[in-house]
Design an enzyme around this catalytic site. Structure first.
Site, PDB file in Angstrom:
ATOM      1  N   GLN A   1       0.828  -1.217   0.000  1.00 47.18           N
ATOM      2  CA  GLN A   1       0.000   0.000   0.000  1.00 47.18           C
ATOM      3  C   GLN A   1       0.861   1.266   0.000  1.00 47.18           C
ATOM      4  O   GLN A   1       0.592   2.196  -0.759  1.00 47.18           O
ATOM      5  CB  GLN A   1      -0.931   0.002   1.232  1.00 47.18           C
ATOM      6  CG  GLN A   1      -1.981   1.091   1.167  1.00 47.18           C
ATOM      7  CD  GLN A   1      -2.737   1.296   2.473  1.00 47.18           C
ATOM      8  OE1 GLN A   1      -2.429   0.675   3.491  1.00 47.18           O
ATOM      9  NE2 GLN A   1      -3.720   2.166   2.455  1.00 47.18           N
TER      10      GLN A   1
ATOM     11  N   ILE B   1       9.035  -9.289  -2.604  1.00 45.17           N
ATOM     12  CA  ILE B   1       9.170 -10.748  -2.687  1.00 45.17           C
ATOM     13  C   ILE B   1       8.474 -11.282  -3.938  1.00 45.17           C
ATOM     14  O   ILE B   1       8.682 -12.416  -4.355  1.00 45.17           O
ATOM     15  CB  ILE B   1       8.600 -11.409  -1.413  1.00 45.17           C
ATOM     16  CG1 ILE B   1       9.052 -12.873  -1.275  1.00 45.17           C
ATOM     17  CG2 ILE B   1       7.083 -11.293  -1.354  1.00 45.17           C
ATOM     18  CD1 ILE B   1       8.690 -13.507   0.055  1.00 45.17           C
ATOM     19  N   ARG B   2       7.619 -10.442  -4.561  1.00 45.09           N
ATOM     20  CA  ARG B   2       6.849 -10.862  -5.734  1.00 45.09           C
ATOM     21  C   ARG B   2       7.011  -9.792  -6.817  1.00 45.09           C
ATOM     22  O   ARG B   2       7.480  -8.697  -6.533  1.00 45.09           O
ATOM     23  CB  ARG B   2       5.363 -11.014  -5.373  1.00 45.09           C
ATOM     24  CG  ARG B   2       4.748  -9.715  -4.876  1.00 45.09           C
ATOM     25  CD  ARG B   2       3.465  -9.926  -4.072  1.00 45.09           C
ATOM     26  NE  ARG B   2       3.094  -8.694  -3.369  1.00 45.09           N
ATOM     27  CZ  ARG B   2       2.209  -7.800  -3.788  1.00 45.09           C
ATOM     28  NH1 ARG B   2       1.556  -7.993  -4.913  1.00 45.09           N
ATOM     29  NH2 ARG B   2       1.947  -6.711  -3.094  1.00 45.09           N
TER      30      ARG B   2
ATOM     31  N   ASN C   1      13.573 -11.185  -0.967  1.00 40.72           N
ATOM     32  CA  ASN C   1      12.882 -11.667   0.228  1.00 40.72           C
ATOM     33  C   ASN C   1      13.709 -11.136   1.400  1.00 40.72           C
ATOM     34  O   ASN C   1      14.872 -11.500   1.559  1.00 40.72           O
ATOM     35  CB  ASN C   1      12.859 -13.209   0.224  1.00 40.72           C
ATOM     36  CG  ASN C   1      12.203 -13.767   1.477  1.00 40.72           C
ATOM     37  OD1 ASN C   1      12.050 -13.076   2.485  1.00 40.72           O
ATOM     38  ND2 ASN C   1      11.823 -15.030   1.418  1.00 40.72           N
TER      39      ASN C   1
ATOM     40  N   TYR D   1       1.968  -7.876  16.282  1.00 38.50           N
ATOM     41  CA  TYR D   1       2.388  -6.723  15.478  1.00 38.50           C
ATOM     42  C   TYR D   1       2.939  -5.618  16.386  1.00 38.50           C
ATOM     43  O   TYR D   1       4.001  -5.045  16.108  1.00 38.50           O
ATOM     44  CB  TYR D   1       1.162  -6.218  14.702  1.00 38.50           C
ATOM     45  CG  TYR D   1       1.382  -5.049  13.783  1.00 38.50           C
ATOM     46  CD1 TYR D   1       2.127  -5.163  12.626  1.00 38.50           C
ATOM     47  CD2 TYR D   1       0.794  -3.805  14.063  1.00 38.50           C
ATOM     48  CE1 TYR D   1       2.290  -4.090  11.764  1.00 38.50           C
ATOM     49  CE2 TYR D   1       0.940  -2.731  13.207  1.00 38.50           C
ATOM     50  CZ  TYR D   1       1.695  -2.873  12.054  1.00 38.50           C
ATOM     51  OH  TYR D   1       1.839  -1.802  11.199  1.00 38.50           O
TER      52      TYR D   1
HETATM   53  N1  LIG Z   1      -0.633   0.853   5.717  1.00 39.96           N
HETATM   54  C1  LIG Z   1      -0.818   1.305   6.958  1.00 39.96           C
HETATM   55  O1  LIG Z   1      -1.914   1.752   7.320  1.00 39.96           O
HETATM   56  C2  LIG Z   1       0.327   1.283   7.935  1.00 39.96           C
HETATM   57  C3  LIG Z   1       0.158   1.907   9.177  1.00 39.96           C
HETATM   58  C4  LIG Z   1       1.207   1.876  10.101  1.00 39.96           C
HETATM   59  C5  LIG Z   1       2.414   1.284   9.755  1.00 39.96           C
HETATM   60  N2  LIG Z   1       2.555   0.692   8.529  1.00 39.96           N
HETATM   61  C6  LIG Z   1       3.831   0.036   8.237  1.00 39.96           C
HETATM   62  O2  LIG Z   1       4.333   0.431   6.969  1.00 39.96           O
HETATM   63  C7  LIG Z   1       5.053  -0.663   6.374  1.00 39.96           C
HETATM   64  C8  LIG Z   1       4.496  -0.945   4.974  1.00 39.96           C
HETATM   65  O3  LIG Z   1       3.114  -1.172   5.096  1.00 39.96           O
HETATM   66  P1  LIG Z   1       2.142  -1.404   3.833  1.00 39.96           P
HETATM   67  O4  LIG Z   1       0.800  -0.946   4.273  1.00 39.96           O
HETATM   68  O5  LIG Z   1       2.738  -0.862   2.598  1.00 39.96           O
HETATM   69  O6  LIG Z   1       2.134  -3.006   3.818  1.00 39.96           O
HETATM   70  P2  LIG Z   1       1.528  -3.992   2.690  1.00 39.96           P
HETATM   71  O7  LIG Z   1       1.097  -5.221   3.398  1.00 39.96           O
HETATM   72  O8  LIG Z   1       0.553  -3.270   1.837  1.00 39.96           O
HETATM   73  O9  LIG Z   1       2.814  -4.296   1.804  1.00 39.96           O
HETATM   74  C9  LIG Z   1       3.875  -5.080   2.267  1.00 39.96           C
HETATM   75  C10 LIG Z   1       4.688  -5.539   1.070  1.00 39.96           C
HETATM   76  O10 LIG Z   1       5.734  -6.369   1.567  1.00 39.96           O
HETATM   77  C11 LIG Z   1       5.874  -7.464   0.687  1.00 39.96           C
HETATM   78  N3  LIG Z   1       6.466  -8.593   1.408  1.00 39.96           N
HETATM   79  C12 LIG Z   1       5.852  -9.509   2.187  1.00 39.96           C
HETATM   80  N4  LIG Z   1       6.741 -10.404   2.641  1.00 39.96           N
HETATM   81  C13 LIG Z   1       7.950 -10.044   2.139  1.00 39.96           C
HETATM   82  C14 LIG Z   1       9.257 -10.575   2.245  1.00 39.96           C
HETATM   83  N5  LIG Z   1       9.527 -11.671   2.970  1.00 39.96           N
HETATM   84  N6  LIG Z   1      10.251  -9.936   1.592  1.00 39.96           N
HETATM   85  C15 LIG Z   1      10.013  -8.834   0.848  1.00 39.96           C
HETATM   86  N7  LIG Z   1       8.784  -8.301   0.700  1.00 39.96           N
HETATM   87  C16 LIG Z   1       7.774  -8.893   1.347  1.00 39.96           C
HETATM   88  C17 LIG Z   1       4.480  -7.778   0.196  1.00 39.96           C
HETATM   89  O11 LIG Z   1       4.517  -8.485  -1.043  1.00 39.96           O
HETATM   90  C18 LIG Z   1       3.891  -6.374   0.062  1.00 39.96           C
HETATM   91  O12 LIG Z   1       4.037  -5.880  -1.242  1.00 39.96           O
HETATM   92  C19 LIG Z   1       4.928  -1.821   7.368  1.00 39.96           C
HETATM   93  O13 LIG Z   1       6.051  -1.828   8.230  1.00 39.96           O
HETATM   94  C20 LIG Z   1       3.692  -1.475   8.150  1.00 39.96           C
HETATM   95  O14 LIG Z   1       3.710  -2.050   9.442  1.00 39.96           O
HETATM   96  C21 LIG Z   1       1.538   0.680   7.611  1.00 39.96           C
END
Ligand SMILES: NC(=O)c1ccc[n+]([C@@H]2O[C@H](COP(=O)([O-])OP(=O)(O)OC[C@H]3O[C@@H](n4cnc5c(N)ncnc54)[C@H](O)[C@@H]3O)[C@@H](O)[C@H]2O)c1
Length: 329
Positions: free
Chosen positions: A12, A35-36, A52, A141
């Site tokens: 996101q 990772i994808r 990864n 988390y």
């Molecule tokens: N979106 C929110 O509302 C929010 C709020 C607070 C904190 N965060 C933090 O921001 C960061 C990013 O969040 P996001 O919302 O973009 O998450 P998301 O789940 O949308 O995206 C995570 C991405 O990481 C990739 N991923 C998963 N496993 C992996 C691996 N082993 N190696 C490499 N890539 C891998 C996934 O394919 C995905 O594209 C996280 O640390 C999350 O905790 C997000």
């Protein structure tokens, strides 16, 4: 920041952050990774590598080969998904973070990773939650996020790695879907407002949580990373927020544009329990004072933009006009 590696770039945040960074620093200077692989703009508009983050050598090798000076570490499992598989979440969230910090240490990179309002727990003061306060979260988390905040502080104090970070609230956006967080309802509600004119909320009425529109979140990352290091007293885990609302308030905001929109409730006990353990609204004054954080979008301004952008994305204008009265843009 001159050459940047982003992990978890197809999520996101990454889907929009990579594009913004490529605009600011040049497409070839932002190495996206995940990772994808998909056929998205992130993959097509500049360098992209499969990483990864639990593979320390691969992460280090890509950072070294590309001579990056900054690592933005986004790959993680979010709150609701982490609760379904806590051991997997620990390995990904903590293992990935240590690997990314190690690469930053060895290659002398600046480092950013987001913490979350999930780093707070039931014993944290719920209103105007201070920057420095009790952090005893009750989710995997949250445990990961607190440990991550401490680890980033440790790498700065022990090894001099320039670590920086924020505690993001729930982020609302229209480009990539959210990845399984507790605040995802505040994104889904806009999609369903357009597609169905109605939404069934898994979060109960009167549950207040901090939120932010994605453009403000992206700007916060860049502003913090470019901030004068001598002004930063906290460095990591700055509280930031743009608004706090409960489901009835976001529904009322949507009704200004879709008057017949309706909301009903079918509360999910797991996500509701997580939401109950988080603050109602947090105090962002340290971020404002130390690096000039500010948010441009309040609830109504965000609603107007989200609905306008989603109507285009979903191509729903024509279908909708026959079903619902729509006002505004
Ligand atoms: N979106 C929110 O509302 C929010 C709020 C607070 C904190 N965060 C933090 O921001 C960061 C990013 O969040 P996001 O919302 O973009 O998450 P998301 O789940 O949308 O995206 C995570 C991405 O990481 C990739 N991923 C998963 N496993 C992996 C691996 N082993 N190696 C490499 N890539 C891998 C996934 O394919 C995905 O594209 C996280 O640390 C999350 O905790 C997000």
């Amino acid at each position: 920041m001159k050459k940047i590696l982003v992990t978890g770039s197809l999520g996101q945040i990454g889907s929009e952050l990579v594009m913004m960074l490529r605009d600011l620093y040049g497409a070839s200077n932002v190495v996206a990774s995940d990772i994808r692989e998909t056929d998205s703009e992130v993959v097509k508009s500049g360098p992209f590598e499969i990483i990864n983050v639990t593979d320390a050598k691969r992460l280090y090798d890509v950072a070294k080969e590309n001579e990056v000076d900054t690592i933005i570490h986004l790959a993680a499992l979010l709150s609701a998904t982490a609760e379904k598989n806590p051991a997997f979440a620990w390995n990904l969230n903590m293992g990935g973070l240590v690997n990314a910090l190690e690469a930053a240490r060895e290659l002398n990179c600046k480092f950013f990773t987001p913490s979350s309002i999930g780093a707070f727990g039931p014993s944290t003061p719920k209103d105007n939650t201070p920057q420095d306060t009790i952090q005893r979260p009750t989710t995997m988390y949250g445990v990961n996020k607190v440990a991550g905040e401490l680890l980033c502080d440790y790498y700065y104090q022990k090894f001099g790695v320039d670590t920086r970070g924020v505690r993001f609230p729930g982020l609302i956006s229209y480009v990539a879907p959210p990845g399984g967080g507790t605040t995802d309802y505040a994104v889904e509600i806009y999609y369903e407002a357009i597609q169905k004119g109605a939404y069934t909320s898994y979060i109960a009425q009167d549950t207040y949580m901090d939120m932010m529109y994605m453009p403000d979140a992206l700007q916060a990352i860049v502003t913090l990373m470019e901030a004068d290091a001598s002004k930063l007293k906290h460095r990591n885990a700055f509280n930031i927020t743009a608004m706090s609302f409960e489901p009835e308030q976001i529904a009322a905001s949507i009704r200004k544009y879709i008057p017949n929109f309706s909301i009903v409730y079918d509360v999910d006990p797991v996500r509701q329990q997580i939401a109950n353990s988080w603050p109602n609204f947090i105090d962002a004054s340290a971020a404002k004072e130390e690096w000039g954080f500010k948010a441009e979008y309040d609830l109504d301004k965000m609603t107007e933009d989200m609905l306008a952008k989603l109507r285009v994305k979903l191509g729903a204008c024509v279908a909708l006009e026959s079903n619902y009265a729509i006002v505004g843009s």
